[in-house]
Write a protein that holds these residues in place. Structure first.
Motif, short mmCIF file in Angstrom:
data_model
loop_
_atom_site.label_atom_id
_atom_site.label_comp_id
_atom_site.label_asym_id
_atom_site.label_seq_id
_atom_site.Cartn_x
_atom_site.Cartn_y
_atom_site.Cartn_z
N VAL A 143 -18.14 -11.91 0.06
CA VAL A 143 -18.08 -13.08 -0.57
C VAL A 143 -16.74 -13.33 -1.03
CG1 VAL A 143 -18.54 -11.92 -2.84
CG2 VAL A 143 -19.05 -14.05 -2.47
N CYS A 144 -15.78 -12.16 -1.13
CA CYS A 144 -14.67 -12.32 -1.46
C CYS A 144 -13.94 -11.10 -1.26
CB CYS A 144 -14.26 -12.79 -2.97
SG CYS A 144 -15.07 -11.67 -4.19
N ALA A 145 -12.49 -11.06 -1.19
CA ALA A 145 -11.94 -9.72 -1.12
C ALA A 145 -11.28 -9.33 -2.33
CB ALA A 145 -10.84 -9.91 0.04
N MET A 146 -11.75 -8.36 -2.95
CA MET A 146 -11.00 -7.77 -4.16
C MET A 146 -9.63 -7.13 -3.94
SD MET A 146 -12.51 -9.06 -6.96
CE MET A 146 -14.26 -9.60 -7.24
N VAL A 147 -8.83 -7.33 -4.71
CA VAL A 147 -7.39 -6.27 -4.46
C VAL A 147 -7.46 -5.12 -5.04
CG1 VAL A 147 -5.05 -6.67 -5.01
CG2 VAL A 147 -6.18 -8.63 -4.14
N ARG A 148 -6.90 -4.08 -4.52
CA ARG A 148 -6.71 -2.98 -5.01
C ARG A 148 -5.43 -2.70 -6.03
NH1 ARG A 148 -4.74 2.32 -5.13
NH2 ARG A 148 -3.69 2.02 -3.37
N ALA A 149 -5.40 -2.89 -7.18
CA ALA A 149 -4.33 -3.01 -8.21
C ALA A 149 -3.64 -1.54 -7.92
CB ALA A 149 -4.50 -3.25 -9.45
N PRO A 150 -2.15 -1.74 -7.58
CA PRO A 150 -1.32 -0.52 -7.47
C PRO A 150 -1.11 0.10 -8.79
CG PRO A 150 0.09 -2.32 -7.19
CD PRO A 150 -1.26 -3.05 -7.13
N THR A 151 -0.71 1.32 -8.89
CA THR A 151 -0.34 2.05 -10.09
C THR A 151 1.10 1.52 -10.47
OG1 THR A 151 0.45 3.88 -9.05
CG2 THR A 151 -1.87 3.83 -9.79
N PRO A 152 1.48 1.57 -11.72
CA PRO A 152 2.90 1.21 -11.99
C PRO A 152 3.86 1.87 -11.17
CG PRO A 152 1.45 1.26 -14.06
CD PRO A 152 0.88 1.95 -12.95
N GLU A 153 3.54 3.07 -10.80
CA GLU A 153 4.47 3.89 -10.14
C GLU A 153 4.52 3.40 -8.65
OE1 GLU A 153 3.16 5.85 -13.56
OE2 GLU A 153 2.15 5.33 -12.13
N GLU A 154 3.27 3.13 -8.26
CA GLU A 154 3.51 2.81 -6.67
C GLU A 154 4.00 1.52 -6.77
OE1 GLU A 154 -0.83 4.67 -5.20
OE2 GLU A 154 -0.81 2.56 -6.10
N GLU A 155 3.87 0.60 -7.69
CA GLU A 155 4.38 -0.86 -7.59
C GLU A 155 5.91 -0.65 -7.76
OE1 GLU A 155 3.38 -5.12 -9.81
OE2 GLU A 155 3.16 -3.30 -10.93
N ASP A 156 6.35 0.31 -8.57
CA ASP A 156 7.87 0.25 -8.85
C ASP A 156 8.57 0.98 -7.49
OD1 ASP A 156 10.06 0.07 -10.51
OD2 ASP A 156 10.18 2.45 -10.41
N ARG A 157 7.85 1.82 -6.72
CA ARG A 157 8.42 2.59 -5.64
C ARG A 157 8.72 1.43 -4.62
NH1 ARG A 157 4.50 7.25 -4.15
NH2 ARG A 157 3.21 5.29 -3.63
N ARG A 158 7.73 0.39 -4.47
CA ARG A 158 8.05 -0.46 -3.48
C ARG A 158 9.38 -1.21 -3.76
NH1 ARG A 158 2.32 -3.60 -3.73
NH2 ARG A 158 0.92 -1.75 -3.05
N ARG A 159 10.04 -1.39 -4.91
CA ARG A 159 11.08 -2.19 -5.23
C ARG A 159 12.22 -2.01 -4.33
NH1 ARG A 159 9.32 -5.46 -8.92
NH2 ARG A 159 7.66 -4.97 -10.40
N ILE A 160 12.67 -0.62 -4.04
CA ILE A 160 13.79 -0.51 -3.25
C ILE A 160 13.90 -0.91 -1.89
CG2 ILE A 160 14.99 1.56 -2.41
CD1 ILE A 160 14.00 3.34 -4.56
N SER A 161 12.89 -0.94 -1.17
CA SER A 161 12.96 -1.25 0.02
C SER A 161 12.97 -2.91 0.18
CB SER A 161 11.63 -1.06 0.95
OG SER A 161 10.54 -1.45 0.62
#
Length: 386
Positions: A143-161
């Motif tokens: 019916v829909c696709a729920m997003v798996r929310a990243p942890t604050p650490e995972e979200e911050d880790r992406r910022r470098i690239s």
């Protein structure tokens, strides 16, 4: 008894009494629209709070819960849904910290009317989100696709690239602007990224033999100032990236395993790990779908063909994988994946290389996922020498 008498006189109502409050949030820069459905009711109510007013949002939920408890004598939980957008995941985390079940949905996965001019308002979207949440909690598939929310650490880790990619794009813009300004004066061959760029700028002559005009030279000088600042920032980000990789190696072997493969450097290893391979997937189809590399069929009656990849996943991961696939052919010529690519291209008489490289990227992603999570070595892959 006839078949007509067996049919119900009225259509069966959709079950909405699931023992909970269902609410959706339509978020904008100025206001938040709360669309809620009380237990046992089929009428949705709407309330507006100022954007960023978390206390007002929680007070609204508490008031709805008190009214329902006074009316029914029961205390109902609240289930909230919101679309993934510019607000990120901080509201989702606030709700979870308050004990409220929260879901973030990919808004593009919710079915909408295909009319040419369909009505679109925040109220309509809020009701659609509530209906999607109801169907999701009833267990309706797809019916829909729920997003798996990243942890604050995972979200911050992406910022470098991601920051490095932004800085690199800005660097390309400044280089092209300098080259364009000079080309309009008949000057070609000047490379702003060379270390002697300032010295060579002083030596340049226009195509008709004149020195560079003073204002043009000053403008190019300011462009070089910004370019040199970008180069320093890129070096700083890359140093931070290398430090993060060294720290990650102490907690997870996956980044090191990626770096050990010939053809994968620090930048690609960070992107592959932080954007995709660090997440949990149940099977290879989920892996390919997250990267937007899953095939998209089109079948109706006798018409049946493949539309190509869905492009519905993470665009950064997908782009990096395609680039990695081209490098894989160069640095891993004896691997099973490279031999499969060459055999497929040979069958097509040397054509459709770009289409086949997408298929190779999908196979490579699945192979890397198995490699970093289960230790399954890619067949024929060569490791870097110490």
């Amino acid at each position: 008894m006839s078949v007509a008498n067996q049919r119900p006189e009225a259509p069966t109502a959709i079950r909405t009494d699931l023992g909970a409050f269902f609410a959706s949030l339509e978020l904008s820069h100025s206001k938040w629209l709360i669309t809620s459905l009380q237990p046992g009711s089929e009428v949705m109510s709407k309330h507006v709070v100022a954007a960023g007013n978390v206390a007002g949002l929680l007070d609204r939920f508490a008031e709805l819960r008190r009214k329902a408890e006074a009316r029914t004598g029961r205390c109902y939980p609240i289930i909230v849904i919101q679309g993934a957008g510019l607000d990120g995941f901080w509201i989702h985390r606030v709700l979870q910290a308050e004990g409220i079940e929260s879901h973030v949905v990919d808004a593009a996965s919710i079915a909408t009317s295909r009319r040419r001019r369909r009505a679109k308002t925040d109220g309509i979207d809020g009701e659609a989100l509530v209906r999607a949440l109801l169907a999701y909690k009833r267990g309706e598939p797809r019916v829909c696709a729920m997003v798996r929310a990243p942890t604050p650490e995972e979200e911050d880790r992406r910022r470098i690239s991601r920051e490095r990619k932004t800085l690199t794009n800005e660097r390309i813009s400044h280089v092209n602007r300098v080259k364009g300004l000079l080309f309009a004066q008949g000057v070609s061959g000047y490379e702003p990224l060379r270390r002697d760029r300032r010295k060579r700028l002083e030596e340049l002559m226009t195509g008709d033999g004149r020195p560079l005009p003073a204002h043009l030279k000053a403008q190019i000088g300011r462009e070089l100032d910004r370019l040199e600042l970008l180069l320093e920032q890129i070096k700083a980000v890359e140093a931070e990236r290398d430090a993060m990789l060294a720290a990650e190696q102490l907690t997870s072997p996956a980044p090191t395993m990626l770096l050990n493969l010939k053809g994968i450097g620090p930048e690609f290893a960070v992107v592959l790990w932080s954007e995709g391979l660090s997440r949990h997937f149940d099977n290879r189809r989920q892996v390919a779908a997250y990267a937007g590399l899953a095939p998209t069929p089109w079948q109706s009656g006798s018409v049946d063909y493949d539309q190509g990849v869905s492009k519905a996943g993470n665009p950064r991961l997908r782009t990096t994988l395609i680039q990695t696939a081209w490098l894989w052919l160069r640095h891993q010529p004896r691997s099973a994946l490279t031999l499969w690519f060459k055999d497929r291209v040979k069958q097509n008489s040397g054509r459709l290389k770009k289409t086949t490289i997408i298929a190779l990227a999908r196979k490579l992603l699945v192979a890397l996922w198995k490699y970093v999570n289960a230790g399954v070595v890619i067949e024929g892959a060569v490791m870097k020498t110490a």
